[in-house]
Design an enzyme around this catalytic site. Structure first.
Site, PDB file in Angstrom:
ATOM      1  N   GLU A 100      34.934  29.156  41.918  1.00 29.25           N
ATOM      2  CA  GLU A 100      33.564  28.666  42.070  1.00 29.25           C
ATOM      3  C   GLU A 100      33.381  27.333  41.333  1.00 29.25           C
ATOM      4  O   GLU A 100      32.797  26.396  41.858  1.00 29.25           O
ATOM      5  CB  GLU A 100      32.607  29.722  41.524  1.00 29.25           C
ATOM      6  CG  GLU A 100      31.239  29.643  42.150  1.00 29.25           C
ATOM      7  CD  GLU A 100      30.368  30.802  41.709  1.00 29.25           C
ATOM      8  OE1 GLU A 100      30.909  31.772  41.136  1.00 29.25           O
ATOM      9  OE2 GLU A 100      29.153  30.714  41.920  1.00 29.25           O
TER      10      GLU A 100
ATOM     11  N   ARG B 298      43.395  42.779  34.139  1.00 28.32           N
ATOM     12  CA  ARG B 298      43.004  44.167  34.420  1.00 28.32           C
ATOM     13  C   ARG B 298      43.909  44.838  35.451  1.00 28.32           C
ATOM     14  O   ARG B 298      43.891  46.060  35.596  1.00 28.32           O
ATOM     15  CB  ARG B 298      41.526  44.232  34.805  1.00 28.32           C
ATOM     16  CG  ARG B 298      40.610  44.008  33.594  1.00 28.32           C
ATOM     17  CD  ARG B 298      39.153  44.072  33.982  1.00 28.32           C
ATOM     18  NE  ARG B 298      38.759  42.929  34.769  1.00 28.32           N
ATOM     19  CZ  ARG B 298      38.285  41.791  34.253  1.00 28.32           C
ATOM     20  NH1 ARG B 298      38.111  41.670  32.958  1.00 28.32           N
ATOM     21  NH2 ARG B 298      37.953  40.790  35.038  1.00 28.32           N
TER      22      ARG B 298
HETATM   23  P1  AMP Z   1      37.788  37.494  43.161  1.00 28.01           P
HETATM   24  O1  AMP Z   1      38.884  36.488  43.108  1.00 28.01           O
HETATM   25  O2  AMP Z   1      36.431  36.905  43.414  1.00 28.01           O
HETATM   26  O3  AMP Z   1      38.099  38.635  44.142  1.00 28.01           O
HETATM   27  O4  AMP Z   1      37.653  38.112  41.702  1.00 28.01           O
HETATM   28  C1  AMP Z   1      38.517  39.084  41.340  1.00 28.01           C
HETATM   29  C2  AMP Z   1      38.798  39.114  39.871  1.00 28.01           C
HETATM   30  O5  AMP Z   1      37.629  38.886  39.071  1.00 28.01           O
HETATM   31  C3  AMP Z   1      39.324  40.472  39.522  1.00 28.01           C
HETATM   32  O6  AMP Z   1      40.446  40.284  38.691  1.00 28.01           O
HETATM   33  C4  AMP Z   1      38.196  41.175  38.819  1.00 28.01           C
HETATM   34  O7  AMP Z   1      38.686  41.791  37.657  1.00 28.01           O
HETATM   35  C5  AMP Z   1      37.197  40.094  38.437  1.00 28.01           C
HETATM   36  N1  AMP Z   1      35.824  40.353  38.930  1.00 28.01           N
HETATM   37  C6  AMP Z   1      35.105  39.590  39.785  1.00 28.01           C
HETATM   38  N2  AMP Z   1      33.877  40.079  40.000  1.00 28.01           N
HETATM   39  C7  AMP Z   1      33.784  41.191  39.260  1.00 28.01           C
HETATM   40  C8  AMP Z   1      32.753  42.177  39.049  1.00 28.01           C
HETATM   41  N3  AMP Z   1      31.551  42.105  39.638  1.00 28.01           N
HETATM   42  N4  AMP Z   1      33.026  43.206  38.228  1.00 28.01           N
HETATM   43  C9  AMP Z   1      34.227  43.299  37.621  1.00 28.01           C
HETATM   44  N5  AMP Z   1      35.237  42.409  37.770  1.00 28.01           N
HETATM   45  C10 AMP Z   1      35.025  41.362  38.569  1.00 28.01           C
END
Ligand code: AMP
Length: 174
Positions: free
Chosen positions: A98, A61
């Site tokens: 996770e 994305r």
């Molecule tokens: P993180 O590594 O936990 O910051 O997760 C980030 C990645 O997961 C990004 O590329 C987001 O596109 C996706 N992501 C994680 N949580 C969400 C959410 N609640 N809504 C949309 N995309 C998410």
């Protein structure tokens, strides 16, 4: 378009991809040209005077607005992808998720020590993915890293994982 109007174009999908997650679906904003214009203009306003030489996007994305901004800044786009997708020599980093671990890669000839890099992704949740991307980009000995998201989930406090020398900006906060 105001931030509140853009927010109204972002759709919540309950329990996606797993139970308990409220997924922020940006496709409803991307299909609205006024939202796209807002993202493009705001990103350009934030980064036009920073001396950025490359915009790096994180699969998948992050591949939507990163090339748009790179084009507007007049600099190139570089992809970071999941393991096994990039065809030439890569450097990689693994990071804990996770459940288990993930590996992301970047082409070994995509950046150099003269670059000022903006790394972009659509959304900041826990920050694990972007932190790994920063550590990967740092391996090139580049001059400076900026980090950007369209959306930040403030309650997860993901921005705490970044070192203080990295400037983190998000256009929209939930
Ligand atoms: P993180 O590594 O936990 O910051 O997760 C980030 C990645 O997961 C990004 O590329 C987001 O596109 C996706 N992501 C994680 N949580 C969400 C959410 N609640 N809504 C949309 N995309 C998410």
């Amino acid at each position: 378009m105001t931030i509140e109007e853009v927010k109204a174009n972002i759709r919540d999908i309950i329990d996606f991809p797993i139970s308990g997650i409220v997924f922020k679906d940006l496709t409803t904003a991307f299909k609205n040209p006024d939202c796209m214009k807002f993202f493009e203009d705001e990103l350009y306003r934030l980064y036009k005077d920073k001396g950025i030489t490359k915009v790096v996007g994180i699969e998948s994305r992050g591949f939507i607005m990163a090339p748009v901004l790179g084009n507007k800044l007049g600099v190139g786009f570089v992809p970071i992808r999941k393991k096994g997708k990039l065809p030439a020599d890569v450097i990689e980093i693994s990071y804990g998720k996770e459940y288990g671990e993930d590996i992301i890669q970047i082409h070994a000839d995509s950046l150099d020590e003269n670059d000022v890099v903006l790394i972009h992704d659509d959304l900041l949740a826990t920050g694990g993915t972007m932190k790994a991307a920063c550590d990967l980009v740092k391996k090139f000995g580049i001059k400076k890293i900026y980090v950007n998201f369209l959306v930040e989930l403030d309650f997860l406090e993901g921005r705490k994982v970044f070192d203080s020398e990295i400037e983190v900006e998000s256009l929209i906060h939930f």
